[in-house]
Design an enzyme around this catalytic site. Sequence first.
Site, PDB file in Angstrom:
ATOM      1  N   HIS A 152       5.997  12.320   2.280  1.00  0.00           N
ATOM      2  CA  HIS A 152       5.170  13.347   1.633  1.00  0.00           C
ATOM      3  C   HIS A 152       5.705  14.752   1.913  1.00  0.00           C
ATOM      4  CE1 HIS A 152       1.383  14.559  -0.276  1.00  0.00           C
ATOM      5  NE2 HIS A 152       1.306  15.519   0.619  1.00  0.00           N
ATOM      6  N   SER A 211       8.702  10.970  -3.507  1.00  0.00           N
ATOM      7  CA  SER A 211       9.411   9.793  -4.022  1.00  0.00           C
ATOM      8  C   SER A 211      10.600  10.202  -4.879  1.00  0.00           C
ATOM      9  CB  SER A 211       8.460   8.940  -4.867  1.00  0.00           C
ATOM     10  OG  SER A 211       7.434   8.408  -4.062  1.00  0.00           O
ATOM     11  N   GLU A 221      12.469 -18.572  11.714  1.00  0.00           N
ATOM     12  CA  GLU A 221      11.910 -18.549  10.363  1.00  0.00           C
ATOM     13  C   GLU A 221      12.967 -18.046   9.379  1.00  0.00           C
ATOM     14  OE1 GLU A 221       7.639 -19.027   9.739  1.00  0.00           O
ATOM     15  OE2 GLU A 221       9.315 -20.369  10.105  1.00  0.00           O
ATOM     16  N   LYS A 262      -1.132   1.284 -11.541  1.00  0.00           N
ATOM     17  CA  LYS A 262       0.154   0.576 -11.583  1.00  0.00           C
ATOM     18  C   LYS A 262       0.336  -0.251 -10.299  1.00  0.00           C
ATOM     19  CE  LYS A 262       4.820   1.577 -13.205  1.00  0.00           C
ATOM     20  NZ  LYS A 262       5.770   2.628 -13.547  1.00  0.00           N
ATOM     21  N   ASP A 263      -0.060   0.332  -9.162  1.00  0.00           N
ATOM     22  CA  ASP A 263      -0.018  -0.401  -7.887  1.00  0.00           C
ATOM     23  C   ASP A 263      -0.974  -1.590  -7.905  1.00  0.00           C
ATOM     24  OD1 ASP A 263       1.913   1.110  -6.696  1.00  0.00           O
ATOM     25  OD2 ASP A 263       0.551   2.381  -5.561  1.00  0.00           O
TER      26      ASP A 263
END
Length: 388
Positions: A202, A207, A273, A229-230
């Site tokens: 931020h 972004s 894993e 959208k998320d």
Amino acid sequence: MRIFKSHPLLKLINSYIIDSPQPANLSYLWNFGSLLAFCLAIQIVTGVTLAMHYNPSVLEAFNSVEHIMRDVNNGWLIRYLHSNTASAFFFLVYLHIGRGLYYGSYRAPRTLVWTIGTVIFILMIVTAFLGYVLPYGQMSLWGATVITNLMSAIPWIGQDIVEFLWGGFSVNNATLNRFFALHFVLPFVLAALVLMHLIALHDSAGSGNPLGVSGNYDRLPFAPYFLFKDLVTIFLFILILSVFVFFMPNVLGDSENYVVANPMQTPPAIVPEWYLLPFYAILRSIPNKLLGVIAMLSAILMLLTMPFADLGRTRGIQFRPLSKMAFYIFIANFLILMVLGAKHVESPFIEFGQISTVIYFAHFLIIVPFVSLLENSLIELSTKKARN
């Protein structure tokens, strides 16, 4: 709505998830961050719930997990959510890192964001390893024994570190207690680091975007556009996760971990894993124990070299065909390492592992700097020709 802009705490939330200006051309590849935050929330809630019924004792750990599965109301659901979301967490974080490498998210002014992200990744690996030990099945016990024994490769103090981690001379009650305590605490440390990751993003340029150009000229508020959208990808994630939890909850696990731990019987193959297999393959490809441990740790820390290794003039590789080719070779090699990590230590897998390890480190230290400089030269050459 005025309270969101005047209240000290709500004003902060508003600036991050409501009014935060984002580049208008963000694609769905920028949704991994919200999906990872959702995964962390699931892991903390299900983990705290499981901790209410888990008993960190070598005599009762395996039985307490079976008790959760069979006797606790919806215990099976909580446990399967926890174990399958761990796999989803790593799958998404690999996609998140891959997107960052592709679009140059490591470059200034986002270098701090990238560095904190790498620390989060290392802490995720540690937390996942600690959690894998807790069911105290065969693979839990022997996985813990093998991985903690790696510390013995450190000269002079290695064996003391191993005994400190164990709380004795073998994996025992003390080991399980301290692993449980750390596994419980570390997700909250992760949450704090995620907050730092978000603050660093931020406070930097915000972004990036698929074109790699300045997004200052065309921005939209985070809500409602990117919030919805998320939500699209979150609902899709819930759907896919539900398929795993309800229809094939053990497909990503190891059947050996459904056998109670037996210190007298070693499993035929000790493997971690699936999400840790590439680094395990790098560890096993080097005959020297100390060098293997250093290589395994360096494989993760190599991510920190990217801001310095990439000497290209443009952000990201979407318009750089040679770099794009090198990136896809790197991804293919990473998947090969993942497959090799699950194989027995025998020929030809040893040789393939060594070749893949060399390619992995060469990508960061040789290929990326060389290719980016070559592309710079080609751009200069084409610019001169265009002028003439």
